[in-house]
Every structure is written in structure tokens, then in C-alpha cells.
Scaffold this motif. Structure first.
Motif, PDB file in Angstrom:
ATOM      1  N   GLN A  19       0.823  -1.208   0.000  1.00 52.77           N
ATOM      2  CA  GLN A  19       0.000   0.000   0.000  1.00 52.77           C
ATOM      3  C   GLN A  19       0.857   1.258   0.000  1.00 52.77           C
ATOM      4  N   ILE A  20       1.892   1.286   0.819  1.00 61.60           N
ATOM      5  CA  ILE A  20       2.773   2.452   0.892  1.00 61.60           C
ATOM      6  C   ILE A  20       3.446   2.698  -0.458  1.00 61.60           C
ATOM      7  N   ILE A  21       3.899   1.627  -1.091  1.00 57.83           N
ATOM      8  CA  ILE A  21       4.621   1.752  -2.361  1.00 57.83           C
ATOM      9  C   ILE A  21       3.706   2.253  -3.483  1.00 57.83           C
ATOM     10  N   THR A  22       2.477   1.779  -3.525  1.00 61.06           N
ATOM     11  CA  THR A  22       1.596   2.070  -4.664  1.00 61.06           C
ATOM     12  C   THR A  22       0.496   3.089  -4.363  1.00 61.06           C
ATOM     13  N   TYR A  23       0.505   3.719  -3.190  1.00 60.29           N
ATOM     14  CA  TYR A  23      -0.600   4.600  -2.805  1.00 60.29           C
ATOM     15  C   TYR A  23      -0.827   5.780  -3.757  1.00 60.29           C
ATOM     16  N   PRO A  24       0.230   6.462  -4.248  1.00 55.10           N
ATOM     17  CA  PRO A  24      -0.014   7.561  -5.193  1.00 55.10           C
ATOM     18  C   PRO A  24      -0.815   7.122  -6.419  1.00 55.10           C
ATOM     19  N   LEU A  25      -0.532   5.929  -6.929  1.00 51.34           N
ATOM     20  CA  LEU A  25      -1.283   5.412  -8.072  1.00 51.34           C
ATOM     21  C   LEU A  25      -2.739   5.150  -7.685  1.00 51.34           C
ATOM     22  N   GLN A  26      -2.959   4.686  -6.462  1.00 49.62           N
ATOM     23  CA  GLN A  26      -4.317   4.418  -5.998  1.00 49.62           C
ATOM     24  C   GLN A  26      -5.113   5.715  -5.887  1.00 49.62           C
ATOM     25  N   LEU A 266       5.566 -13.086  -9.849  1.00 54.94           N
ATOM     26  CA  LEU A 266       4.990 -13.186 -11.189  1.00 54.94           C
ATOM     27  C   LEU A 266       3.627 -13.872 -11.180  1.00 54.94           C
ATOM     28  N   LEU A 267       3.479 -14.903 -10.348  1.00 49.07           N
ATOM     29  CA  LEU A 267       2.176 -15.571 -10.227  1.00 49.07           C
ATOM     30  C   LEU A 267       1.133 -14.614  -9.660  1.00 49.07           C
ATOM     31  N   GLY A 268       1.541 -13.810  -8.664  1.00 44.97           N
ATOM     32  CA  GLY A 268       0.635 -12.832  -8.076  1.00 44.97           C
ATOM     33  C   GLY A 268       0.209 -11.783  -9.090  1.00 44.97           C
ATOM     34  N   ALA A 269       1.152 -11.332  -9.928  1.00 42.93           N
ATOM     35  CA  ALA A 269       0.850 -10.341 -10.965  1.00 42.93           C
ATOM     36  C   ALA A 269      -0.130 -10.907 -11.986  1.00 42.93           C
ATOM     37  N   PHE A 270       0.106 -12.127 -12.422  1.00 36.75           N
ATOM     38  CA  PHE A 270      -0.754 -12.787 -13.405  1.00 36.75           C
ATOM     39  C   PHE A 270      -2.173 -12.970 -12.865  1.00 36.75           C
ATOM     40  N   ALA A 271      -2.261 -13.395 -11.606  1.00 39.29           N
ATOM     41  CA  ALA A 271      -3.567 -13.620 -10.989  1.00 39.29           C
ATOM     42  C   ALA A 271      -4.351 -12.323 -10.836  1.00 39.29           C
ATOM     43  N   LYS A 272      -3.678 -11.266 -10.377  1.00 41.16           N
ATOM     44  CA  LYS A 272      -4.356  -9.986 -10.163  1.00 41.16           C
ATOM     45  C   LYS A 272      -4.775  -9.345 -11.467  1.00 41.16           C
ATOM     46  N   LEU A 273      -3.985  -9.519 -12.517  1.00 42.48           N
ATOM     47  CA  LEU A 273      -4.323  -8.961 -13.820  1.00 42.48           C
ATOM     48  C   LEU A 273      -5.643  -9.535 -14.326  1.00 42.48           C
ATOM     49  N   LYS A 329      -5.219   1.439 -12.760  1.00 40.57           N
ATOM     50  CA  LYS A 329      -5.586   0.418 -11.778  1.00 40.57           C
ATOM     51  C   LYS A 329      -4.823  -0.872 -12.019  1.00 40.57           C
ATOM     52  N   ILE A 330      -4.677  -1.242 -13.279  1.00 38.67           N
ATOM     53  CA  ILE A 330      -3.934  -2.468 -13.591  1.00 38.67           C
ATOM     54  C   ILE A 330      -2.491  -2.338 -13.111  1.00 38.67           C
ATOM     55  N   LEU A 331      -1.887  -1.186 -13.390  1.00 37.65           N
ATOM     56  CA  LEU A 331      -0.506  -0.944 -12.956  1.00 37.65           C
ATOM     57  C   LEU A 331      -0.393  -1.000 -11.438  1.00 37.65           C
ATOM     58  N   GLN A 332      -1.326  -0.297 -10.757  1.00 36.22           N
ATOM     59  CA  GLN A 332      -1.280  -0.240  -9.290  1.00 36.22           C
ATOM     60  C   GLN A 332      -1.611  -1.571  -8.634  1.00 36.22           C
ATOM     61  N   SER A 333      -2.710  -2.184  -9.055  1.00 37.88           N
ATOM     62  CA  SER A 333      -3.171  -3.393  -8.378  1.00 37.88           C
ATOM     63  C   SER A 333      -2.285  -4.595  -8.658  1.00 37.88           C
ATOM     64  N   VAL A 334      -1.816  -4.709  -9.902  1.00 38.30           N
ATOM     65  CA  VAL A 334      -0.949  -5.839 -10.239  1.00 38.30           C
ATOM     66  C   VAL A 334       0.369  -5.745  -9.482  1.00 38.30           C
ATOM     67  N   PHE A 335       0.945  -4.544  -9.452  1.00 41.49           N
ATOM     68  CA  PHE A 335       2.213  -4.364  -8.731  1.00 41.49           C
ATOM     69  C   PHE A 335       2.008  -4.565  -7.233  1.00 41.49           C
ATOM     70  N   ALA A 336       0.906  -4.000  -6.693  1.00 43.53           N
ATOM     71  CA  ALA A 336       0.627  -4.145  -5.262  1.00 43.53           C
ATOM     72  C   ALA A 336       0.398  -5.606  -4.884  1.00 43.53           C
ATOM     73  N   ALA A 337      -0.371  -6.326  -5.711  1.00 42.70           N
ATOM     74  CA  ALA A 337      -0.645  -7.736  -5.430  1.00 42.70           C
ATOM     75  C   ALA A 337       0.632  -8.569  -5.498  1.00 42.70           C
TER      76      ALA A 337
END
Length: 366
Positions: A19-26, A266-273, A329-337
Motif C-alpha cells: 500500500q505504501i509503495i503504490t498509494y499515489p497510483l491508488q 509473477l504468479l501474483g501479478a498474473f492472478a491480479k491482472l 488500476k492495472i498498474l497499481q493493483s498488479v504491482f501491489a498484489a
């Protein structure tokens, strides 16, 4: 320490870091979702107020620079404190119940295998049900926190709309009254332009929500949010299935190599996407409902509920309105996940090592 508690703590820790890392994108994404852009040529006339904006959406980078320019770096982190608390609570609650029900599902699968039913593994449908139950409990318990976070993230956006309406009123008044001095008009506009909207605090946001809708206001957007339980359900189904496949492949090759942090990332990124693309319209509707409704004073911008929001968005903005800010959202959520999954798995390993060391120490000196 039980497995469920351990995973709950690890999930909370991973969620906070992500959350801290990706909050500006959120923050930028929430503003993009709640920005109204009318369909070309459609300008609803309601209460004499201004209609939805027809400006073209800017890029994520331009949005970030605009927020920094008008509000400073603090604007990108508006609502961070309740968001961090909400993230810790949400991830903790979610992973606790997820692991709890996962353990039960796996125990049932093993019991069925002993009876000659199944191969002892948990199927996709069961993963969906487990994730859905955990997600529903999480939503019901933590929705009030996210209502406040959304309000704080979009407060300056709402204030800007109010300023735009005031500016239009001043110009309209000047056009009607020919006696208005140009210097006086400019002074009024300059005074208005000098006022910069600033983020407000959690307490004020809470009072505003309560004043608008009472205690039920803290559960605004609960319907699309509950439906969005399918997002983590899809996410975890993809993640668990992919992880199971990877481990089975390693076992078939008789490889002793464990799943690495990068592979989990990578699995987390694929799943969240996959989960984000399929459920994004629900997220937009949720954000619209949780944001301040009196934006611009236009009835087309105010929603009384989920169905009303969907109908008005289709009527005034068209289907593209449901996908506003999706790239962000894709950038933020995939990276965050990805960060969350990676950190969570590493924290679980650390906790297990500490627990094992503590057990050995207790045995040695017991």
C-alpha cells in the motif's frame, strides 16, 4: 501460533508495504474513476447546474504531476493513515479467514480421498467458495474504513468542482449585469483562484458521511463491493491453481527447488491482472457511490444506489465510463498484489523459522 493467525499477520504486513509503495497510483486512480466525462453532445440540464466534464482524460503521469502542482506531494497521500489501517485490517481479516477455511477444505479433501473419493486435492470451485466467504466477511467488517479513504482521496476533486461552479456563477452574474467593472470582476476571479483545496482529516470525513446518510453511510457501495468479492476469488483461484501446477511440475521432475520469491511475484501479478480486468466496472461504481455525491450540484452526478449509478453512467457517459482509469488500476493493483504475495510468503517463512527456533529452545531448556 495457528496457521491462520500466522497467515493473517503476514498478509497484513505484506498489504501495508504494498500500500505504501503504490498509494499515489491508488489516489490518482480513484480520482479518475470518480471524474465524470459526458458522452459527446450529451449535456444534461439539471437545476441550472453545470454538466459532467467533457475534458479528455489525461495520462496517469500527467495526473500525478497535476496533483503535485496543485496540492503538493501530500495530495498523493491523502487518506494514507486510514488506508494503512484499513489495509492491515482487510488483509489480516481476509488471510485469517481464508487460511482458516482453506485448512478445512484441505482436511475435507484428504478425508474424501481416504474414502476413495477424489485425489485429495482442493478443486477450483472450492477455492472460489473459500475466497468468496473470506472476502464477504472482510467487506462487511472493513467497508467503513474504505468509505473514509475514498472521501479523503476525492475531496480536493469535489472542491475543484465547487470552485468551477462558483467561477461560472461569477461570470454569469457579470454577463447579466453590464455595470460590473472589469477590474472588480478580475479581483473576484483572482481571489477564487487563490483558494486551493486541501485534503481534510479522517474525523471530518467521518462526520460528513454521518451527516449525509447516518450510520448506514459507512456501508455505501456495499452491494458492488460484495459482488466484487469475486475479484479476490478469481485472483486466488488463478494463483492457487498456478502455484499448484508449478509445484506439481517440480515434483514430477523430482526437483527439490522451492518456489522462489520472484516466481511468487509473477504468479501474483498474473492472478491480479485477470481478476482486475474482469471486475473493474464494479470498482468504478463502488468508488462513485463512496465519493462525495454533491459534485457540481448536478443531479446526473448524484447516485441514490447501485442501480441508479449504473443507469446514469450508461445514460450520460456510456460504457467507457465503467473503464475509466483502468490502465492506472492495472498498474497499481498488479504491482501491489505482486509485492503483497511476495512479502507475505517471505514473512510466513520468517515466522515459521522463528516459531521453530522458539520450539527448539523451549524443548532444550524445558
Amino acid at each position: 501460533m495457528s496457521n491462520a493467525v500466522l497467515n493473517g499477520l503476514a498478509g497484513a504486513g505484506g498489504g501495508i508495504i504494498a500500500q505504501i509503495i503504490t498509494y499515489p497510483l491508488q489516489t490518482v486512480n480513484t480520482r479518475q474513476q470518480t471524474e465524470r466525462v459526458a458522452k459527446k453532445g450529451l449535456l444534461p440540464h439539471c437545476d441550472g447546474a453545470s454538466s459532467p466534464s467533457n475534458r479528455l482524460p489525461s495520462s496517469t503521469l500527467m495526473e500525478i504531476l497535476q496533483v503535485v502542482k496543485s496540492e503538493g506531494w501530500g495530495g498523493l497521500y491523502s487518506g494514507l493513515k486510514p488506508s494503512l489501517f484499513g489495509t492491515a485490517a482487510s488483509q489480516g481479516v481476509y488471510y485469517y479467514f481464508y487460511q482458516l477455511f482453506k485448512n478445512k477444505a484441505e482436511a475435507v479433501a484428504v478425508a474424501r480421498k481416504r474414502k476413495g473419493l477424489g485425489d485429495g486435492t482442493v478443486g477450483m470451485l472450492t477455492w472460489l467458495v473459500v475466497a468468496a466467504i473470506a472476502g464477504s466477511l472482510n467487506v462487511l467488517l472493513t467497508n467503513p474504513i474504505w468509505v473514509l479513504v475514498t472521501r479523503m482521496q476525492t475531496h480536493t476533486q469535489a472542491e475543484r468542482k465547487i470552485m468551477e461552479a462558483k467561477r461560472e456563477a461569477i461570470l454569469r452574474e457579470a454577463s447579466i449585469s453590464n455595470s460590473t467593472d472589469l477590474s472588480t470582476l478580475q479581483d473576484k476571479l483572482d481571489e477564487l483562484d487563490s483558494i486551493k483545496p486541501r485534503p481534510y482529516g479522517t474525523t471530518y470525513a467521518a462526520w460528513e458521511v454521518y451527516d449525509e446518510a447516518g450510520i448506514l453511510g459507512f456501508w455505501k457501495g456495499i452491494v458492488p463491493t460484495l459482488i466484487m468479492v469475486c475479484n479476490p476469488s478469481i485472483q486466488f483461484m488463478i494463483y492457487e491453481t498456478s502455484l499448484k501446477y508449478l509445484k506439481a511440475k517440480r515434483a514430477a521432475k523430482r526437483s527439490s527447488k522451492n518456489v522462489t520469491a520472484l516466481e511468487v511475484f509473477l504468479l501474483g501479478a498474473f492472478a491480479k491482472l485477470g481478476a482486475t480486468v474482469s471486475t473493474y466496472p464494479l470498482l468504478v461504481v463502488k468508488s462513485r457511490l463512496q465519493a462525495k455525491q454533491e459534485i457540481g450540484g448536478n443531479i446526473s452526478l448524484r447516485y441514490t444506489g447501485t442501480l441508479d449509478a449504473v443507469v446514469k453512467m450508461i445514460r450520460y457517459e456510456g460504457l467507457p465510463g465503467f473503464y475509466k482509469g483502468m490502465s492506472t488500476k492495472i498498474l497499481q493493483s498488479v504491482f501491489a498484489a505482486s509485492v503483497l504475495f511476495m512479502v507475505k510468503e517471505e514473512l510466513v517463512k520468517v515466522f515459521l523459522v522463528l516459531v521453530d527456533k522458539n520450539r527448539k529452545r523451549s524443548t532444550r531448556y524445558g
